[in-house]
Design a protein around this motif. Structure first.
Motif, PDB file in Angstrom:
ATOM      1  N   LYS A 184       0.977  -0.981   0.358  1.00  8.18           N
ATOM      2  CA  LYS A 184      -0.192  -0.131   0.231  1.00  8.18           C
ATOM      3  C   LYS A 184       0.758   1.471   0.173  1.00  8.18           C
ATOM      4  CE  LYS A 184      -3.560   1.809   2.830  1.00  8.18           C
ATOM      5  NZ  LYS A 184      -4.737   1.935   4.183  1.00  8.18           N
ATOM      6  N   ARG A 185       1.912   1.190   0.697  1.00  6.24           N
ATOM      7  CA  ARG A 185       2.611   2.215   0.558  1.00  6.24           C
ATOM      8  C   ARG A 185       3.487   2.502  -0.011  1.00  6.24           C
ATOM      9  NH1 ARG A 185       8.219   2.994   2.573  1.00  6.24           N
ATOM     10  NH2 ARG A 185       8.216   0.800   3.420  1.00  6.24           N
ATOM     11  N   LEU A 186       4.444   1.232  -0.580  1.00  2.00           N
ATOM     12  CA  LEU A 186       4.895   1.802  -1.951  1.00  2.00           C
ATOM     13  C   LEU A 186       4.356   1.929  -3.536  1.00  2.00           C
ATOM     14  CD1 LEU A 186       7.262  -1.399  -1.741  1.00  2.00           C
ATOM     15  CD2 LEU A 186       7.883   0.720  -0.668  1.00  2.00           C
ATOM     16  N   THR A 187       2.790   1.285  -3.538  1.00  6.26           N
ATOM     17  CA  THR A 187       2.121   1.446  -4.692  1.00  6.26           C
ATOM     18  C   THR A 187       1.004   2.458  -4.917  1.00  6.26           C
ATOM     19  OG1 THR A 187       0.238  -0.201  -4.662  1.00  6.26           O
ATOM     20  CG2 THR A 187       2.462  -0.985  -5.027  1.00  6.26           C
ATOM     21  N   GLY A 188       1.093   2.930  -3.756  1.00  5.58           N
ATOM     22  CA  GLY A 188      -0.184   4.475  -3.974  1.00  5.58           C
ATOM     23  C   GLY A 188      -1.303   3.406  -3.821  1.00  5.58           C
ATOM     24  N   ILE A 189      -1.848   2.400  -4.125  1.00  7.04           N
ATOM     25  CA  ILE A 189      -2.956   1.761  -3.933  1.00  7.04           C
ATOM     26  C   ILE A 189      -3.943   1.596  -2.835  1.00  7.04           C
ATOM     27  CG2 ILE A 189      -4.561  -0.522  -4.527  1.00  7.04           C
ATOM     28  CD1 ILE A 189      -1.630  -1.353  -6.893  1.00  7.04           C
ATOM     29  N   LYS A 190      -4.875   1.660  -2.655  1.00  8.34           N
ATOM     30  CA  LYS A 190      -5.137   1.646  -1.340  1.00  8.34           C
ATOM     31  C   LYS A 190      -5.823   0.373  -0.795  1.00  8.34           C
ATOM     32  CE  LYS A 190      -6.789   6.454  -1.796  1.00  8.34           C
ATOM     33  NZ  LYS A 190      -6.347   6.354  -3.231  1.00  8.34           N
ATOM     34  N   PHE A 191      -5.278  -0.193  -0.110  1.00  6.53           N
ATOM     35  CA  PHE A 191      -5.029  -1.645  -0.392  1.00  6.53           C
ATOM     36  C   PHE A 191      -5.997  -1.697   1.352  1.00  6.53           C
ATOM     37  CE2 PHE A 191      -1.468  -3.079  -2.911  1.00  6.53           C
ATOM     38  CZ  PHE A 191      -1.922  -3.913  -3.591  1.00  6.53           C
ATOM     39  N   THR A 192      -7.020  -1.599   1.498  1.00  8.10           N
ATOM     40  CA  THR A 192      -7.979  -2.635   2.477  1.00  8.10           C
ATOM     41  C   THR A 192      -7.701  -3.636   3.205  1.00  8.10           C
ATOM     42  OG1 THR A 192      -9.182  -0.798   2.416  1.00  8.10           O
ATOM     43  CG2 THR A 192     -10.197  -1.285   3.608  1.00  8.10           C
ATOM     44  N   HIS A 193      -6.739  -3.659   4.597  1.00 10.28           N
ATOM     45  CA  HIS A 193      -7.375  -5.145   4.920  1.00 10.28           C
ATOM     46  C   HIS A 193      -8.044  -6.005   5.468  1.00 10.28           C
ATOM     47  CE1 HIS A 193      -5.311  -7.608   8.955  1.00 10.28           C
ATOM     48  NE2 HIS A 193      -5.000  -8.345   7.608  1.00 10.28           N
ATOM     49  N   VAL A 194      -7.931  -7.064   5.385  1.00  3.80           N
ATOM     50  CA  VAL A 194      -9.334  -8.000   5.625  1.00  3.80           C
ATOM     51  C   VAL A 194      -8.567  -8.724   5.938  1.00  3.80           C
ATOM     52  CG1 VAL A 194     -11.282  -9.367   4.603  1.00  3.80           C
ATOM     53  CG2 VAL A 194     -10.482  -7.069   3.535  1.00  3.80           C
ATOM     54  N   ALA A 195      -8.845  -9.529   7.605  1.00  6.97           N
ATOM     55  CA  ALA A 195      -8.408 -10.516   8.366  1.00  6.97           C
ATOM     56  C   ALA A 195      -9.444 -11.586   8.200  1.00  6.97           C
ATOM     57  CB  ALA A 195      -7.737 -10.266   9.506  1.00  6.97           C
ATOM     58  N   TYR A 196      -8.532 -13.145   8.468  1.00  8.80           N
ATOM     59  CA  TYR A 196      -8.669 -13.925   7.582  1.00  8.80           C
ATOM     60  C   TYR A 196      -8.215 -15.231   8.624  1.00  8.80           C
ATOM     61  CZ  TYR A 196     -11.619 -12.956   3.437  1.00  8.80           C
ATOM     62  OH  TYR A 196     -12.211 -12.081   2.983  1.00  8.80           O
ATOM     63  N   LYS A 197      -9.260 -15.937   9.205  1.00  9.66           N
ATOM     64  CA  LYS A 197      -8.406 -17.026  10.124  1.00  9.66           C
ATOM     65  C   LYS A 197      -7.691 -17.886  10.039  1.00  9.66           C
ATOM     66  CE  LYS A 197     -11.312 -16.487  14.528  1.00  9.66           C
ATOM     67  NZ  LYS A 197     -12.565 -16.917  15.320  1.00  9.66           N
ATOM     68  N   GLY A 198      -6.377 -17.367   9.210  1.00 14.84           N
ATOM     69  CA  GLY A 198      -5.561 -18.720   7.663  1.00 14.84           C
ATOM     70  C   GLY A 198      -5.700 -18.200   6.613  1.00 14.84           C
ATOM     71  N   ASN A 199      -4.739 -18.782   5.924  1.00 15.65           N
ATOM     72  CA  ASN A 199      -5.253 -18.515   4.501  1.00 15.65           C
ATOM     73  C   ASN A 199      -6.235 -18.822   3.417  1.00 15.65           C
ATOM     74  OD1 ASN A 199      -2.400 -16.611   3.676  1.00 15.65           O
ATOM     75  ND2 ASN A 199      -1.569 -18.924   4.676  1.00 15.65           N
ATOM     76  N   GLY A 200      -6.659 -19.718   3.711  1.00 13.08           N
ATOM     77  CA  GLY A 200      -7.586 -20.604   3.150  1.00 13.08           C
ATOM     78  C   GLY A 200      -8.543 -19.646   3.340  1.00 13.08           C
TER      79      GLY A 200
END
Length: 331
Positions: free
Chosen positions: A178-194
Motif C-alpha cells: 500500500k505504501r509503495l504502490t499508492g494502491i489503497k489496499f484495505t486489510h481484511v483479516a481471516y483465520k488462515g490463508n484458506g
C-alpha cells in the motif's frame, strides 16, 4: 603474603582437574545425545507449512539419530503460545521449537506483551525454508497480471486485500505494498490463508496476500492468478511472476521463513549436531524436490552461527518495517 611457587601449583592442580572433569562430563553428555525422545513443538496447528516441515524433519531425524523426535502442536496467539512455552524449558536439547516469521515480528507488534526475546531466549539451530508472499486475484476475473490490475486498483477508494490474520507477514506485506504502490489496499483479516483464498475465488474480495506454500495448486488449476511476489528474488516455483521490485516499487523484500530453535543455554555441540543433520536432510534430493514443489525455497548449508546472524538481521528488518507501517496488535 607471598605464596611459594610450589604451593601455588599445588593449589591450582585440583582446580584445573575439576574444570577438566566438568568439561569432559559435559562433552560425554553431549556425545550421548539424544538418549531419550526429543519433543519438537510446532507453534501452529496441524496442516500448515510449519507443521509440514516439522513432520518431515522429525521423521528424518528419528531415522538418523535412532531416537524418537515427536511433533507436538501448540497453536495459539499467532504462534506465541508454543514459542513462549519452549522459551521457558530447560536448555538440554530435548525440547525444540519450530516457528515461523512471527517469531521475530511479535515483539515489535506487541511491545511489552511478549514473554521472550527472539534472539536471547533461544539458540537458533537451522533455517528450514523460506517462502515469499504472493498477491493473487480471481482466476477467471479481469486481472490476469499486475499490468491489468494496477490501472483499475489505483483509481479505487478501497481495494480489500485478504490476509491470514492480523499482524502476520501476509498482513504486513499488504501494508508495505500500500505504501509503495499508492494502491489503497484495505486489510481484511481471516483465520488462515484458506478462507481468504476462498473469498477471492468466490469474488467476495478482489485480492489477497498469501504465502507460496499455502497456494497449493490453485494457480496451476486456474482458480487464482499470481500477479506479484514480495521477495527480492522471484519464487522458484512461480518464476514467471515478477517481484514488486521488478514492477518498479523499490524496497519490497519480505519473505516468510521457518526456523528450528532450542531454548537458550542448550550446549553448542548439540546445536551443531542438529544443524548438521537438518541441513543435510533439507538438501537431500528427495526432500528438496518435495519442498520446492510445494512452493518453498530451501536454504543452502547455513550453519548455526550464520542462522543466528540471520535471526538478528530479521529482528531488525521487521522492526523497521512494522514501525514504517504503523501496525500494532491489541489483545
Amino acid at each position: 603474603m607471598r605464596i611459594h611457587p610450589s604451593l601455588s601449583l599445588a593449589l591450582l592442580k585440583p582446580l584445573a582437574a575439576g574444570v577438566l572433569l566438568a568439561c569432559s562430563q559435559a562433552q560425554a553428555q553431549d556425545s550421548k545425545y539424544p538418549d531419550k525422545p526429543v519433543n519438537i513443538v510446532v507453534s501452529f496447528a496441524p496442516g500448515g507449512a510449519t507443521d509440514l516441515i516439522g513432520r518431515i524433519i522429525g521423521t528424518e531425524l528419528t531415522q538418523r539419530l535412532r531416537q524418537s523426535f515427536v511433533i507436538t502442536n501448540k497453536p495459539g496467539a499467532a504462534g506465541q503460545l508454543g514459542t513462549e512455552f519452549v522459551a521457558a524449558q530447560k536448555g538440554d536439547g530435548y525440547t525444540l521449537l519450530i516457528s515461523a516469521t512471527g517469531h521475530v515480528m511479535a515483539p515489535s507488534l506487541q511491545p511489552g506483551k511478549i514473554r521472550y526475546d527472539p534472539s536471547k531466549s533461544f539458540e537458533p539451530i537451522a533455517l528450514l525454508m523460506t517462502m515469499p508472499n504472493v498477491l493473487v486475484t480471481k482466476g477467471d476475473g479481469p486481472y490476469k497480471n499486475f499490468q491489468d490490475f494496477q490501472p483499475w486498483a489505483r483509481v479505487q477508494a478501497s481495494v480489500p486485500a485478504g490476509s491470514a490474520g492480523s499482524g502476520g507477514s501476509t498482513h504486513i506485506s499488504g501494508e508495505v505494498a500500500k505504501r509503495l504502490t499508492g494502491i489503497k489496499f484495505t486489510h481484511v483479516a481471516y483465520k488462515g490463508n484458506g478462507p481468504s483464498l476462498t473469498d477471492v475465488i468466490a469474488g467476495h474480495i478482489p485480492t489477497a496476500f498469501v504465502d507460496t506454500v499455502s497456494l497449493g495448486d490453485m494457480v496451476k488449476s486456474g482458480k487464482l492468478n499470481a500477479i506479484a511476489v514480495t521477495s527480492k528474488q522471484r519464487s522458484k516455483l512461480y518464476h514467471q511472476v515478477p517481484t514488486f521490485e521488478e514492477l518498479g516499487f523499490k524496497g519490497m523484500d519480505l519473505n516468510n521463513w521457518v526456523g528450528l530453535y532450542a531454548p537458550a543455554g542448550t550446549p553448542k555441540p548439540i546445536v551443531n549436531l542438529l544443524n548438521k543433520h537438518v541441513t543435510e536432510i533439507l538438501n537431500t534430493p528427495k526432500i528438496k524436490e518435495r519442498l520446492e514443489g510445494l512452493g518453498a525455497d530451501v536454504p543452502g548449508n547455513m550453519n548455526a552461527t550464520a542462522f543466528q546472524d540471520f535471526v538478528g538481521a530479521e529482528v531488525t528488518k521487521w522492526s523497521q518495517v512494522i514501525k514504517q507501517t504503523g501496525v500494532t496488535i491489541e489483545e
